[in-house]
Design a protein around this motif. Structure first.
Motif, PDB file in Angstrom:
ATOM      1  N   ALA A  37     -74.291  11.815  -7.320  1.00  0.00           N
ATOM      2  CA  ALA A  37     -75.482  12.249  -8.074  1.00  0.00           C
ATOM      3  C   ALA A  37     -76.561  11.210  -7.509  1.00  0.00           C
ATOM      4  O   ALA A  37     -77.670  11.472  -7.356  1.00  0.00           O
ATOM      5  N   ALA A  38     -76.337  10.106  -6.997  1.00  0.00           N
ATOM      6  CA  ALA A  38     -77.232   9.119  -6.575  1.00  0.00           C
ATOM      7  C   ALA A  38     -77.830   9.618  -5.296  1.00  0.00           C
ATOM      8  O   ALA A  38     -78.928   9.586  -4.736  1.00  0.00           O
ATOM      9  N   GLY A  39     -77.058  10.013  -4.640  1.00  0.00           N
ATOM     10  CA  GLY A  39     -77.094  10.657  -3.097  1.00  0.00           C
ATOM     11  C   GLY A  39     -78.286  12.122  -3.313  1.00  0.00           C
ATOM     12  O   GLY A  39     -79.073  11.960  -2.518  1.00  0.00           O
ATOM     13  N   VAL A  40     -77.908  12.729  -4.267  1.00  0.00           N
ATOM     14  CA  VAL A  40     -78.652  13.908  -4.757  1.00  0.00           C
ATOM     15  C   VAL A  40     -80.022  13.540  -5.079  1.00  0.00           C
ATOM     16  O   VAL A  40     -80.999  14.104  -4.567  1.00  0.00           O
ATOM     17  N   VAL A  41     -80.158  12.776  -5.874  1.00  0.00           N
ATOM     18  CA  VAL A  41     -81.493  11.954  -6.360  1.00  0.00           C
ATOM     19  C   VAL A  41     -82.122  11.755  -5.379  1.00  0.00           C
ATOM     20  O   VAL A  41     -83.432  11.863  -5.164  1.00  0.00           O
ATOM     21  N   PHE A  63     -71.110  10.838   8.800  1.00  0.00           N
ATOM     22  CA  PHE A  63     -69.808  10.851   9.583  1.00  0.00           C
ATOM     23  C   PHE A  63     -69.788   9.515   9.982  1.00  0.00           C
ATOM     24  O   PHE A  63     -68.493   8.991  10.070  1.00  0.00           O
ATOM     25  N   VAL A  64     -70.739   8.636  10.296  1.00  0.00           N
ATOM     26  CA  VAL A  64     -70.452   7.279  10.561  1.00  0.00           C
ATOM     27  C   VAL A  64     -69.772   6.371   9.476  1.00  0.00           C
ATOM     28  O   VAL A  64     -68.924   5.641   9.567  1.00  0.00           O
ATOM     29  N   LEU A  65     -70.282   6.688   8.273  1.00  0.00           N
ATOM     30  CA  LEU A  65     -69.937   6.014   6.942  1.00  0.00           C
ATOM     31  C   LEU A  65     -68.248   6.463   6.818  1.00  0.00           C
ATOM     32  O   LEU A  65     -67.595   5.551   6.332  1.00  0.00           O
ATOM     33  N   ILE A  66     -67.981   7.777   6.924  1.00  0.00           N
ATOM     34  CA  ILE A  66     -66.775   8.034   6.764  1.00  0.00           C
ATOM     35  C   ILE A  66     -65.891   7.522   7.770  1.00  0.00           C
ATOM     36  O   ILE A  66     -64.821   7.142   7.544  1.00  0.00           O
ATOM     37  N   GLY A  67     -66.327   7.529   9.142  1.00  0.00           N
ATOM     38  CA  GLY A  67     -65.474   6.838  10.211  1.00  0.00           C
ATOM     39  C   GLY A  67     -65.010   5.268   9.970  1.00  0.00           C
ATOM     40  O   GLY A  67     -64.023   4.819  10.171  1.00  0.00           O
ATOM     41  N   ALA A  68     -66.199   4.602   9.418  1.00  0.00           N
ATOM     42  CA  ALA A  68     -65.997   3.240   9.144  1.00  0.00           C
ATOM     43  C   ALA A  68     -65.193   3.050   8.007  1.00  0.00           C
ATOM     44  O   ALA A  68     -64.456   1.953   8.035  1.00  0.00           O
ATOM     45  N   GLY A  69     -65.100   3.930   7.060  1.00  0.00           N
ATOM     46  CA  GLY A  69     -64.164   4.036   5.974  1.00  0.00           C
ATOM     47  C   GLY A  69     -62.566   3.749   6.344  1.00  0.00           C
ATOM     48  O   GLY A  69     -61.700   3.429   5.878  1.00  0.00           O
ATOM     49  N   VAL A  70     -62.549   4.733   7.487  1.00  0.00           N
ATOM     50  CA  VAL A  70     -61.121   4.883   7.889  1.00  0.00           C
ATOM     51  C   VAL A  70     -60.663   3.727   8.717  1.00  0.00           C
ATOM     52  O   VAL A  70     -59.449   3.368   8.806  1.00  0.00           O
ATOM     53  N   ILE A  71     -61.644   3.038   9.569  1.00  0.00           N
ATOM     54  CA  ILE A  71     -61.409   2.163  10.437  1.00  0.00           C
ATOM     55  C   ILE A  71     -61.455   0.766  10.008  1.00  0.00           C
ATOM     56  O   ILE A  71     -60.183   0.144  10.126  1.00  0.00           O
ATOM     57  N   ILE A  72     -62.176   0.509   8.962  1.00  0.00           N
ATOM     58  CA  ILE A  72     -62.357  -0.829   8.404  1.00  0.00           C
ATOM     59  C   ILE A  72     -61.668  -0.840   7.219  1.00  0.00           C
ATOM     60  O   ILE A  72     -62.346  -0.433   6.051  1.00  0.00           O
ATOM     61  N   ALA A  73     -60.466  -1.350   7.134  1.00  0.00           N
ATOM     62  CA  ALA A  73     -59.620  -1.170   5.700  1.00  0.00           C
ATOM     63  C   ALA A  73     -60.120  -2.260   4.638  1.00  0.00           C
ATOM     64  O   ALA A  73     -60.004  -1.919   3.634  1.00  0.00           O
ATOM     65  N   ALA A  74     -60.636  -3.347   5.257  1.00  0.00           N
ATOM     66  CA  ALA A  74     -61.149  -4.450   4.407  1.00  0.00           C
ATOM     67  C   ALA A  74     -61.999  -3.944   3.428  1.00  0.00           C
ATOM     68  O   ALA A  74     -62.323  -4.349   2.215  1.00  0.00           O
ATOM     69  N   LYS A  75     -62.923  -3.111   3.929  1.00  0.00           N
ATOM     70  CA  LYS A  75     -64.232  -2.758   3.190  1.00  0.00           C
ATOM     71  C   LYS A  75     -64.165  -0.913   2.786  1.00  0.00           C
ATOM     72  O   LYS A  75     -65.184  -0.521   2.603  1.00  0.00           O
ATOM     73  N   ARG A  76     -62.988  -0.704   2.798  1.00  0.00           N
ATOM     74  CA  ARG A  76     -62.698   0.892   2.444  1.00  0.00           C
ATOM     75  C   ARG A  76     -63.495   1.493   1.317  1.00  0.00           C
ATOM     76  O   ARG A  76     -63.992   2.330   1.416  1.00  0.00           O
ATOM     77  N   GLU A  77     -63.385   0.699   0.205  1.00  0.00           N
ATOM     78  CA  GLU A  77     -63.755   1.123  -1.085  1.00  0.00           C
ATOM     79  C   GLU A  77     -65.207   1.362  -1.104  1.00  0.00           C
ATOM     80  O   GLU A  77     -66.020   2.227  -1.240  1.00  0.00           O
ATOM     81  N   LEU A  78     -65.890   0.317  -0.243  1.00  0.00           N
ATOM     82  CA  LEU A  78     -67.389   0.391  -0.347  1.00  0.00           C
ATOM     83  C   LEU A  78     -67.811   1.451   0.580  1.00  0.00           C
ATOM     84  O   LEU A  78     -68.816   2.239   0.596  1.00  0.00           O
ATOM     85  N   PHE A  79     -67.087   1.505   1.797  1.00  0.00           N
ATOM     86  CA  PHE A  79     -67.500   2.719   2.675  1.00  0.00           C
ATOM     87  C   PHE A  79     -67.261   3.941   2.062  1.00  0.00           C
ATOM     88  O   PHE A  79     -67.942   5.099   2.493  1.00  0.00           O
ATOM     89  N   ILE A  80     -66.385   4.169   1.242  1.00  0.00           N
ATOM     90  CA  ILE A  80     -65.875   5.264   0.428  1.00  0.00           C
ATOM     91  C   ILE A  80     -67.143   5.818  -0.389  1.00  0.00           C
ATOM     92  O   ILE A  80     -67.543   6.908  -0.520  1.00  0.00           O
ATOM     93  N   GLY A  81     -67.353   4.802  -1.084  1.00  0.00           N
ATOM     94  CA  GLY A  81     -68.535   4.950  -2.146  1.00  0.00           C
ATOM     95  C   GLY A  81     -69.854   5.433  -1.361  1.00  0.00           C
ATOM     96  O   GLY A  81     -70.626   6.328  -1.798  1.00  0.00           O
ATOM     97  N   LEU A  82     -70.316   4.711  -0.171  1.00  0.00           N
ATOM     98  CA  LEU A  82     -71.363   4.962   0.467  1.00  0.00           C
ATOM     99  C   LEU A  82     -71.278   6.399   1.132  1.00  0.00           C
ATOM    100  O   LEU A  82     -72.397   7.098   1.283  1.00  0.00           O
ATOM    101  N   SER A  83     -70.171   6.869   1.676  1.00  0.00           N
ATOM    102  CA  SER A  83     -69.709   8.180   2.177  1.00  0.00           C
ATOM    103  C   SER A  83     -70.199   9.316   1.165  1.00  0.00           C
ATOM    104  O   SER A  83     -70.617  10.300   1.463  1.00  0.00           O
ATOM    105  N   ILE A  84     -69.655   9.167  -0.011  1.00  0.00           N
ATOM    106  CA  ILE A  84     -69.813   9.958  -1.108  1.00  0.00           C
ATOM    107  C   ILE A  84     -71.327  10.109  -1.538  1.00  0.00           C
ATOM    108  O   ILE A  84     -71.811  11.350  -1.602  1.00  0.00           O
TER     109      ILE A  84
END
Length: 573
Positions: free
Chosen positions: A14-18, A35-56
């Motif tokens: 919803a934050a992205g939509v706003v 696509f860059v954020l999704i790829g970063a979430g797949v590659i960088i395991a240590a910050k995966r939760e952060l990148f998943i949230g940013l990807s959403i």
């Protein structure tokens, strides 16, 4: 919050939509970042939760931009421009047209409203061109009672961009249509300008069901009066009943929500079906997989209204979890429903019905447990008095008192959560709704249950169906009387200005802080008070200039003007 992944995902989306609503970034750039954020979430395991949230969040941004960006070269916005033009539209009706009536100087006039997906556009004097777009059509009178959704039509009229509000804080019809993907309206002179291009004379199943259901619910009643029409509106989603001045008492009493096929309807129908199946000892798993298709059937045949779809999605999630014997969490289910809806149509986030639905359910989830605990403390018997010494009259009153107070707690939680939204969209403060809903909601449940029983009796048990119809009619008459009484109680509702963003923020911070006892928590108390003080200072700085300004509002009234002058101060001008 760790155990609410779907709620967190819905908030991020919803934050992205706003953000996309205010930042018109190129769609290609948005997709690349996602696509860059999704790829970063797949590659960088240590910050995966952060990148998943940013990807959403980025996906929400992209979806909203995709809905609003002009992509097709034959889009109607490219072909028609911004000036009114006379032309003929060829297309398919999105839904069956419906009629509304308007009262002016004791005269009633009818108007037919429809929505069309346009395939071709022929401007007067120019060749027909393929086009893409959705148009709202308005026709004086009744434009054919045998026109149905899904049929092809040729409609001629003046195509124009809808007008915005006549004055500040009035209804923005243009904005409302744009949130539904409609950028033009077609003003048709008369029903003669409609020409059907379809050879199919069989109405769609939903229309056939509506006609049958209306006849079934009217069986045994002496006439088609206002109460019967309101029953059709509440049970079947029939829009014509809520025309003219009919909705006014329900709006002023805060009981209008009972006529939207929403959570109250879907939950009651699902509860009745579950209770019926459980009487026959049907296992939970089978029961769930039978009830879910039935509530979706009801949603489809009543017009697939957005409020009904939202409620049915949430109820589906809850029932499936119950059938699978999984622990339920209302907040997580709310997040799942919001995420599914916004994935399909992110524009719904900006619609009043979506915001009211989810804020009310969120308020129930957050505030009802707190208010229930307070209620139990207030109603708890004397711990030093043995139960056998309590008076019999007091024991007999326990159940009625708990039922009334439980209903009041639910109504209070919903009212507290919806106050700013009702003020923003309807400019009303309805304190009387607390009392009115205590009476109207049980009455509406009785009317709806009676109507459902009548439909189940159908043509097989007509005598029993008539009995249920009379019961539903009596319930509705009582609802109308109660709503009219509440609407005419002068301190019960009054008009107020729409709150701004700072007003929303301050109100909900105070409400959530008090309800969740953040002000009593040493960890949150000082930061919360400091933040509130800072926000209040900003709000005061923005509001102070308004107290020294004179505001003049002029409204066109069809042959004259209404001029309102608001001088500085709060005295009557």
């Amino acid at each position: 919050m760790i155990h609410l992944p779907l709620l967190l995902a819905a908030i991020a989306y919803a934050a992205g939509v706003v953000a996309a609503n205010y930042l018109a970034l190129p769609l290609g750039l948005c997709l690349a970042v996602a696509f860059v954020l999704i790829g970063a979430g797949v590659i960088i395991a240590a910050k995966r939760e952060l990148f998943i949230g940013l990807s959403i969040l980025a996906l929400g941004f992209c979806n909203q931009r995709l809905q609003t960006t002009l992509l097709a070269p034959h889009d109607l916005r490219v072909l028609a421009g911004t000036k009114p033009v006379y032309g003929t539209l060829t297309g398919t009706l999105v839904e069956t047209p419906y009629q509304k009536f308007y009262e002016h100087r004791q005269e009633v006039s009818w108007r037919t409203l429809a929505v069309m997906d346009v395939a071709r556009f022929e401007e007067d004097g120019k060749p027909s061109r393929a086009s893409l777009g959705r148009v709202a059509i308005s026709t004086p009178g009744v434009a054919g009672t045998n026109y149905y959704g899904g049929e092809q039509f040729f409609v001629s009229g003046v195509l124009s961009v809808p007008t915005g509000p006549l004055a500040e804080d009035l209804f923005d019809y243009k904005g409302y249509l744009e949130r539904n993907g409609i950028y033009y309206q077609l003003q048709v002179k008369s029903p003669a300008d409609w020409k059907c291009g379809s050879t199919n004379t069989i109405p769609p199943y939903a229309d056939r069901f509506l006609s049958w259901a209306q006849r079934t619910l009217a069986r045994g009643l002496p006439e088609e009066d206002e109460a019967l029409q309101l029953l059709w509106a509440m049970t079947l989603g029939w829009k014509t009943a809520l025309s003219g001045e009919v909705p006014e008492p329900f709006m002023r009493s805060g009981t209008m929500h009972v006529f939207a096929i929403s959570g109250l309807h879907i939950a009651l129908i699902a509860g009745l079906l579950v209770a019926l199946f459980r009487v026959f000892k049907i296992p939970r798993g089978i029961c769930a997989w039978v009830v879910v298709p039935l509530i979706w059937f009801y949603t489809i045949v009543t017009g697939f209204q957005a409020s009904a779809v939202r409620s049915t999605i949430m109820m589906t999630i809850i029932i499936v979890g119950w059938g699978l014997k999984r622990p339920s969490n209302l907040l997580n289910s709310l997040g799942a429903a919001a995420l599914i809806i916004l994935l399909y149509d992110p524009q719904q986030l900006f619609q009043a019905s979506f915001q009211l639905s989810f804020f009310v359910v969120l308020s129930l989830a957050l505030f009802v447990p707190v208010l229930d605990a307070l209620k139990e403390r207030l109603l708890a018997p004397d711990p030093y008095l043995p139960a056998e010494l309590r008076p019999n009259w007091r024991k007999r009153l326990d159940k009625p008192i708990h039922y009334v107070t439980a209903s009041f707690v639910t109504s209070l939680a919903a009212w507290l959560g919806s106050i700013p939204l009702v003020a923003y969209y309807f400019h009303l403060f309805t304190s009387v709704s607390l009392l009115a809903n205590l009476v109207v909601v049980p009455l509406s449940s009785g009317a709806l249950a009676s109507n459902m029983a009548s439909l189940m009796c159908g043509d097989w048990l007509p005598d029993q169906g008539e009995m249920f119809n009379h019961a539903a009619w009596a319930f509705m008459k009582a609802m109308v009387w109660m709503s009219e009484w509440a609407a005419h109680w002068s301190p019960g509702s009054f008009h107020i200005p729409a709150p701004g963003f700072m007003g929303f923020l301050i109100y909900y911070m105070i409400l959530i802080g008090v309800m969740l006892r953040w002000f009593q928590n040493a960890r949150f108390k000082l930061p919360l008070l400091a933040t509130l003080a800072f926000l209040c200072l900003i709000w005061a700085a923005l509001k102070l200039p308004e107290f020294s300004n004179t505001k003049v509002t002029s409204l066109p009234m069809g042959g004259g003007d209404a001029i309102f002058v608001d001088n500085p101060g709060h005295r009557d001008d």
